[in-house]
Design a protein around this motif. Structure first.
Motif, PDB file in Angstrom:
ATOM      1  N   LEU B 242     -52.082  22.277   7.939  1.00  0.00           N
ATOM      2  CA  LEU B 242     -51.634  23.321   8.858  1.00  0.00           C
ATOM      3  C   LEU B 242     -50.511  22.809   9.761  1.00  0.00           C
ATOM      4  CD1 LEU B 242     -52.140  26.171   9.879  1.00  0.00           C
ATOM      5  CD2 LEU B 242     -53.856  25.241  11.416  1.00  0.00           C
ATOM      6  N   HIS B 243     -50.675  21.576  10.298  1.00  0.00           N
ATOM      7  CA  HIS B 243     -49.647  21.073  11.216  1.00  0.00           C
ATOM      8  C   HIS B 243     -48.337  20.779  10.488  1.00  0.00           C
ATOM      9  CE1 HIS B 243     -50.255  16.923   9.901  1.00  0.00           C
ATOM     10  NE2 HIS B 243     -51.543  17.218   9.876  1.00  0.00           N
ATOM     11  N   GLY B 244     -48.455  20.480   9.211  1.00  0.00           N
ATOM     12  CA  GLY B 244     -47.264  20.197   8.423  1.00  0.00           C
ATOM     13  C   GLY B 244     -46.373  21.424   8.280  1.00  0.00           C
ATOM     14  N   LEU B 245     -46.998  22.575   8.355  1.00  0.00           N
ATOM     15  CA  LEU B 245     -46.273  23.824   8.225  1.00  0.00           C
ATOM     16  C   LEU B 245     -45.216  23.931   9.329  1.00  0.00           C
ATOM     17  CD1 LEU B 245     -46.438  26.384   6.449  1.00  0.00           C
ATOM     18  CD2 LEU B 245     -47.917  27.380   8.180  1.00  0.00           C
ATOM     19  N   ALA B 246     -45.641  23.614  10.547  1.00  0.00           N
ATOM     20  CA  ALA B 246     -44.717  23.681  11.682  1.00  0.00           C
ATOM     21  C   ALA B 246     -43.609  22.650  11.520  1.00  0.00           C
ATOM     22  CB  ALA B 246     -45.472  23.463  12.983  1.00  0.00           C
ATOM     23  N   GLU B 247     -43.971  21.451  11.064  1.00  0.00           N
ATOM     24  CA  GLU B 247     -42.958  20.406  10.917  1.00  0.00           C
ATOM     25  C   GLU B 247     -41.897  20.793   9.907  1.00  0.00           C
ATOM     26  OE1 GLU B 247     -44.990  16.636  10.247  1.00  0.00           O
ATOM     27  OE2 GLU B 247     -45.833  16.989  12.258  1.00  0.00           O
ATOM     28  N   ARG B 248     -42.360  21.427   8.812  1.00  0.00           N
ATOM     29  CA  ARG B 248     -41.412  21.759   7.765  1.00  0.00           C
ATOM     30  C   ARG B 248     -40.553  22.954   8.133  1.00  0.00           C
ATOM     31  NH1 ARG B 248     -41.975  23.112   1.754  1.00  0.00           N
ATOM     32  NH2 ARG B 248     -43.732  21.679   1.692  1.00  0.00           N
ATOM     33  N   TYR B 249     -41.189  23.999   8.662  1.00  0.00           N
ATOM     34  CA  TYR B 249     -40.458  25.251   8.831  1.00  0.00           C
ATOM     35  C   TYR B 249     -39.959  25.501  10.247  1.00  0.00           C
ATOM     36  CZ  TYR B 249     -41.712  26.473   4.137  1.00  0.00           C
ATOM     37  OH  TYR B 249     -41.821  26.483   2.778  1.00  0.00           O
ATOM     38  N   ALA B 250     -40.563  24.875  11.202  1.00  0.00           N
ATOM     39  CA  ALA B 250     -40.109  25.101  12.569  1.00  0.00           C
ATOM     40  C   ALA B 250     -40.119  23.760  13.287  1.00  0.00           C
ATOM     41  CB  ALA B 250     -41.024  26.099  13.265  1.00  0.00           C
ATOM     42  N   PRO B 251     -39.202  22.854  12.895  1.00  0.00           N
ATOM     43  CA  PRO B 251     -39.259  21.494  13.440  1.00  0.00           C
ATOM     44  C   PRO B 251     -38.650  21.438  14.841  1.00  0.00           C
ATOM     45  CG  PRO B 251     -37.478  21.673  11.851  1.00  0.00           C
ATOM     46  CD  PRO B 251     -38.079  23.024  11.964  1.00  0.00           C
ATOM     47  N   HIS B 252     -39.193  22.246  15.714  1.00  0.00           N
ATOM     48  CA  HIS B 252     -38.699  22.186  17.091  1.00  0.00           C
ATOM     49  C   HIS B 252     -39.870  22.296  18.052  1.00  0.00           C
ATOM     50  CE1 HIS B 252     -38.644  26.581  16.125  1.00  0.00           C
ATOM     51  NE2 HIS B 252     -39.237  26.610  17.302  1.00  0.00           N
ATOM     52  N   LYS B 253     -39.566  21.983  19.317  1.00  0.00           N
ATOM     53  CA  LYS B 253     -40.585  22.110  20.361  1.00  0.00           C
ATOM     54  C   LYS B 253     -40.038  23.008  21.450  1.00  0.00           C
ATOM     55  CE  LYS B 253     -43.555  18.409  19.490  1.00  0.00           C
ATOM     56  NZ  LYS B 253     -44.997  18.390  19.703  1.00  0.00           N
ATOM     57  N   THR B 254     -40.942  23.611  22.152  1.00  0.00           N
ATOM     58  CA  THR B 254     -40.533  24.455  23.267  1.00  0.00           C
ATOM     59  C   THR B 254     -40.930  23.751  24.563  1.00  0.00           C
ATOM     60  OG1 THR B 254     -40.905  26.379  21.894  1.00  0.00           O
ATOM     61  CG2 THR B 254     -40.751  26.750  24.270  1.00  0.00           C
ATOM     62  N   ILE B 255     -39.940  23.513  25.415  1.00  0.00           N
ATOM     63  CA  ILE B 255     -40.227  22.847  26.692  1.00  0.00           C
ATOM     64  C   ILE B 255     -40.058  23.873  27.812  1.00  0.00           C
ATOM     65  CG2 ILE B 255     -39.610  20.954  28.253  1.00  0.00           C
ATOM     66  CD1 ILE B 255     -38.259  19.612  25.815  1.00  0.00           C
ATOM     67  N   THR B 256     -41.106  24.037  28.586  1.00  0.00           N
ATOM     68  CA  THR B 256     -41.036  24.984  29.695  1.00  0.00           C
ATOM     69  C   THR B 256     -41.144  24.211  31.006  1.00  0.00           C
ATOM     70  OG1 THR B 256     -42.131  26.598  28.312  1.00  0.00           O
ATOM     71  CG2 THR B 256     -42.046  27.092  30.657  1.00  0.00           C
ATOM     72  N   VAL B 257     -40.176  24.429  31.911  1.00  0.00           N
ATOM     73  CA  VAL B 257     -40.243  23.739  33.210  1.00  0.00           C
ATOM     74  C   VAL B 257     -40.258  24.744  34.348  1.00  0.00           C
ATOM     75  CG1 VAL B 257     -39.243  21.513  32.612  1.00  0.00           C
ATOM     76  CG2 VAL B 257     -37.733  23.415  33.120  1.00  0.00           C
ATOM     77  N   HIS B 258     -41.056  24.445  35.329  1.00  0.00           N
ATOM     78  CA  HIS B 258     -41.018  25.200  36.587  1.00  0.00           C
ATOM     79  C   HIS B 258     -40.275  24.323  37.583  1.00  0.00           C
ATOM     80  CE1 HIS B 258     -43.682  28.578  35.738  1.00  0.00           C
ATOM     81  NE2 HIS B 258     -44.279  27.736  34.905  1.00  0.00           N
ATOM     82  N   LEU B 259     -39.226  24.896  38.167  1.00  0.00           N
ATOM     83  CA  LEU B 259     -38.427  24.115  39.115  1.00  0.00           C
ATOM     84  C   LEU B 259     -38.857  24.436  40.539  1.00  0.00           C
ATOM     85  CD1 LEU B 259     -35.009  24.737  37.354  1.00  0.00           C
ATOM     86  CD2 LEU B 259     -36.559  22.790  37.068  1.00  0.00           C
ATOM     87  N   GLU B 260     -38.492  23.538  41.403  1.00  0.00           N
ATOM     88  CA  GLU B 260     -38.844  23.784  42.812  1.00  0.00           C
ATOM     89  C   GLU B 260     -37.997  24.919  43.383  1.00  0.00           C
ATOM     90  OE1 GLU B 260     -38.666  19.830  44.121  1.00  0.00           O
ATOM     91  OE2 GLU B 260     -40.767  19.474  43.602  1.00  0.00           O
ATOM     92  N   GLN B 261     -36.720  24.971  42.920  1.00  0.00           N
ATOM     93  CA  GLN B 261     -35.929  26.153  43.256  1.00  0.00           C
ATOM     94  C   GLN B 261     -35.002  26.450  42.088  1.00  0.00           C
ATOM     95  OE1 GLN B 261     -35.396  23.335  45.504  1.00  0.00           O
ATOM     96  NE2 GLN B 261     -33.523  22.586  44.568  1.00  0.00           N
ATOM     97  N   PRO B 262     -34.538  27.718  41.967  1.00  0.00           N
ATOM     98  CA  PRO B 262     -33.648  28.067  40.862  1.00  0.00           C
ATOM     99  C   PRO B 262     -32.396  27.209  40.874  1.00  0.00           C
ATOM    100  CG  PRO B 262     -34.395  30.040  42.025  1.00  0.00           C
ATOM    101  CD  PRO B 262     -34.843  28.866  42.833  1.00  0.00           C
TER     102      PRO B 262
END
Lengths: 261, 327
Positions: B242-262
């Motif tokens: 199952l995890h290989g599926l993501a590696e093969r077809y969607a080899p990216h990560k999503t990084i979400t950050v909350h900042l102290e101010q815009p």
């Protein structure tokens, strides 16, 4: 033994299912009694004008009518509920579950439902046969009764084969409720001996859609009439019809596509 | 141990009548029927080991249900070899049928007007289950699926979720070794879905049964299957972890950050693909191998209050797989 248990289990469930509709018992008894009374009345009208019908006396036709109701009762008690259920299930896709059971699918498909109330037709049919024979003052020997039973069995086997073949069409056409109508259309002709029909229809009812073997032949064996066709043809035709119908069913199953999700 | 399921070059084509919409087209089709060949399954091969749970994925019409029906012996394939527990399914041998089950979320086998207990009795007779085993199995299933009180009520009075639980139990009374589950959680609420899932997992753990499962709910697959088989238009697109599926077809990560101010969008330049920037929340997509570096830069350059790094959701990955197949 195991098979008997399986059939019993289905039968029990069908029985429980039916008891929900208890009110139908009375309705059915009235319906079959009225039906038979009217048929006998019809005969009385016909025989008020003539003494014989296609060579048959009133008492002999009465026996034939009894045979008709008896067979009709068997059909509506077991055969048509079970096979109509197949038609319904194929359309709804639940026939899959029937095929997933490790049991002979044809046998179960043909016996698993029964409408117990329709037994009234069987009982009344037997009663009419008995009355007819009594009025004929027929001297029924044990051998005679055995021949009659054999002819009846062949007749029922033929009815079954025809029903099964018509039901099998469901694997291609899916909506085949009308088959009951087609069947009844031909089966209704069995209320009278085939001798009363014109030549072409008689041929049709003997060799193509062999209603003659369902009512006429059994009735003539016990009322002492000259055989319409050589008697031993009945079991042969029954066996051939059964074999053909079963093969057709198997062929149909191979073509079963199962309703998609 | 030899595999429980072996599928080699499975093909199933249907010929279906085709007609246009409308009265005229309907009338025309009465005497001149056009037919069309549907390649429901078009040459797939795979194996499943004993005790494995495999998720069978694909959009509607991909051929999942058709495959399961061939594997359980309901349909004769057009071509190909299938071997389940050493049997050819469509021979429909009694000892084969006694070892498998097919449970369909959208179909019922129970008698509608009767309590499920009566249907269970029918299955007991059909499968020749002896009394002691039957009692034990019903006891176990009652405990695992919380069936108390459900078996004596007419099926028509049960809720959808209750009915599904009882259907599952009916399909498992004979202790099958191979389970084909077709959308077992369809239409159920989240809690009930979870319960069914937990049950399948436990049943697999306790009995060592092999499970081939289709579902539209990725949560089902994620919770149960280590391995997935993805098919589309009758063809196999992916077979593996199952995890290989993501590696093969969607080899990216999503990084979400909350900042102290815009911050000014210009300050985000060079930090990968900016998916969104709403107020103080920024979502960045980056190649998997660059994720650590990008994370480092984010932390170094921006006033970060909170940060998370996630794999893309499975739904998105699957979508990627199908899109790739169709273009």
């Amino acid at each position: 033994m195991r098979l008997a248990r399986v059939i019993w289990a289905f039968g029990r469930a069908a029985l429980l299912d039916e008891t929900a509709y208890r009110g139908e018992l009375l309705g059915n008894v009235i319906r079959s009694a009225l039906g038979i009374a009217m048929a006998i009345g019809g005969l009385a009208v016909v025989f008020a004008h003539t003494r014989v019908l296609g060579g048959w006396t009133m008492e002999q036709v009465l026996v034939l009518l009894g045979v008709y109701y008896l067979v009709n009762g068997l059909v509506s008690t077991v055969l048509s509920p079970s096979l109509n259920k197949v038609v319904q299930e194929v359309r709804e896709g639940t026939f899959d579950y029937m095929l997933l059971k490790p049991a002979p699918s044809l046998l179960l498909a043909s016996t698993r439902r029964f409408v117990v109330w329709h037994v009234s037709d069987v009982v009344l049919g037997a009663a009419v046969i008995w009355v007819g024979l009594a009025r004929l003052e027929a001297n029924v020997t044990l051998a005679g009764a055995a021949v009659f039973a054999a002819a009846m069995t062949a007749g029922v086997a033929i009815v079954y084969a025809i029903w099964l073949a018509l039901t099998t069409l469901v694997f291609w056409f899916v909506r085949v409720e009308n088959i009951t109508m087609i069947f009844n259309l031909f089966f209704e002709t069995g209320r009278y001996p085939v001798e009363v029909y014109p030549f072409w229809l008689r041929q049709l009812l003997t060799f193509v859609f062999p209603v003659a073997f369902i009512t006429t032949v059994p009735a003539q064996t016990i009322t002492g009439r000259e055989p319409l066709v050589v008697l031993w043809a009945a079991p042969l035709i029954a066996a051939a019809a059964l074999l053909a119908a079963v093969r057709f069913w198997r062929f149909g199953l191979r073509n079963y596509t199962s309703a998609s999700s | 141990m030899p595999p429980d399921i072996r599928v080699h070059g499975l093909v199933k084509h249907y010929v279906v009548p085709e007609r246009g919409a409308g009265l005229r087209a309907s009338l025309r089709s009465v005497w001149r029927r056009r037919r069309r060949l549907v390649r429901a399954v078009d040459g797939i091969s795979f194996e499943v080991a004993p005790g494995e749970i495999v998720g069978f994925l694909g959009p509607n019409g991909a051929g999942k249900t058709t495959s399961l029906k061939v594997l359980s012996g309901l349909l004769h394939p057009t071509h190909g070899r299938v071997d389940v527990l050493g049997f050819t399914p469509w021979d429909r041998r009694a000892d084969f049928l006694a070892r498998i089950t097919l449970i369909m979320g959208q179909r019922q086998q129970l008698f509608w007007d009767l309590p499920a207990g009566d249907s269970f009795q029918v299955n007991k007779a059909v499968f020749g289950i002896d009394d002691a085993v039957f009692r034990r199995t019903v006891g176990l299933l009652t405990e695992l699926l919380e069936l108390d009180g459900l078996l004596t009520k007419p099926v028509r009075q049960l809720s959808l979720g209750e009915r599904m639980k009882v259907e599952l139990a009916a399909g498992l009374l004979h202790g099958p070794r191979v389970l084909f589950l077709d959308e077992p959680t369809i239409g159920l609420d989240v809690t009930m879905q979870q319960r069914i899932r937990a049950f399948v997992a436990r049943y697999n753990a306790e009995t060592g049964a092999t499970v081939l499962l289709t579902s539209h709910y990725m949560a089902d697959v994620k919770a149960l299957a280590q391995r997935v088989i993805v098919i589309d238009r009758g063809r196999l697109l992916y077979d593996g972890a199952l995890h290989g599926l993501a590696e093969r077809y969607a080899p990216h990560k999503t990084i979400t950050v909350h900042l102290e101010q815009p911050v000014d969008p210009a300050e985000l330049r060079g930090l990968g693909e900016i998916v969104s920037q709403e107020g103080a929340q920024v979502t960045v997509r980056t190649r998997k191998d660059e994720a650590p570096a990008v994370t480092g830069q984010l932390l170094a350059r921006l006033p970060v209050a909170d940060l998370s790094v996630e794999d893309p959701p499975l739904e998105e990955v699957i979508e990627q797989v199908f899109r790739g197949n169709r273009t």
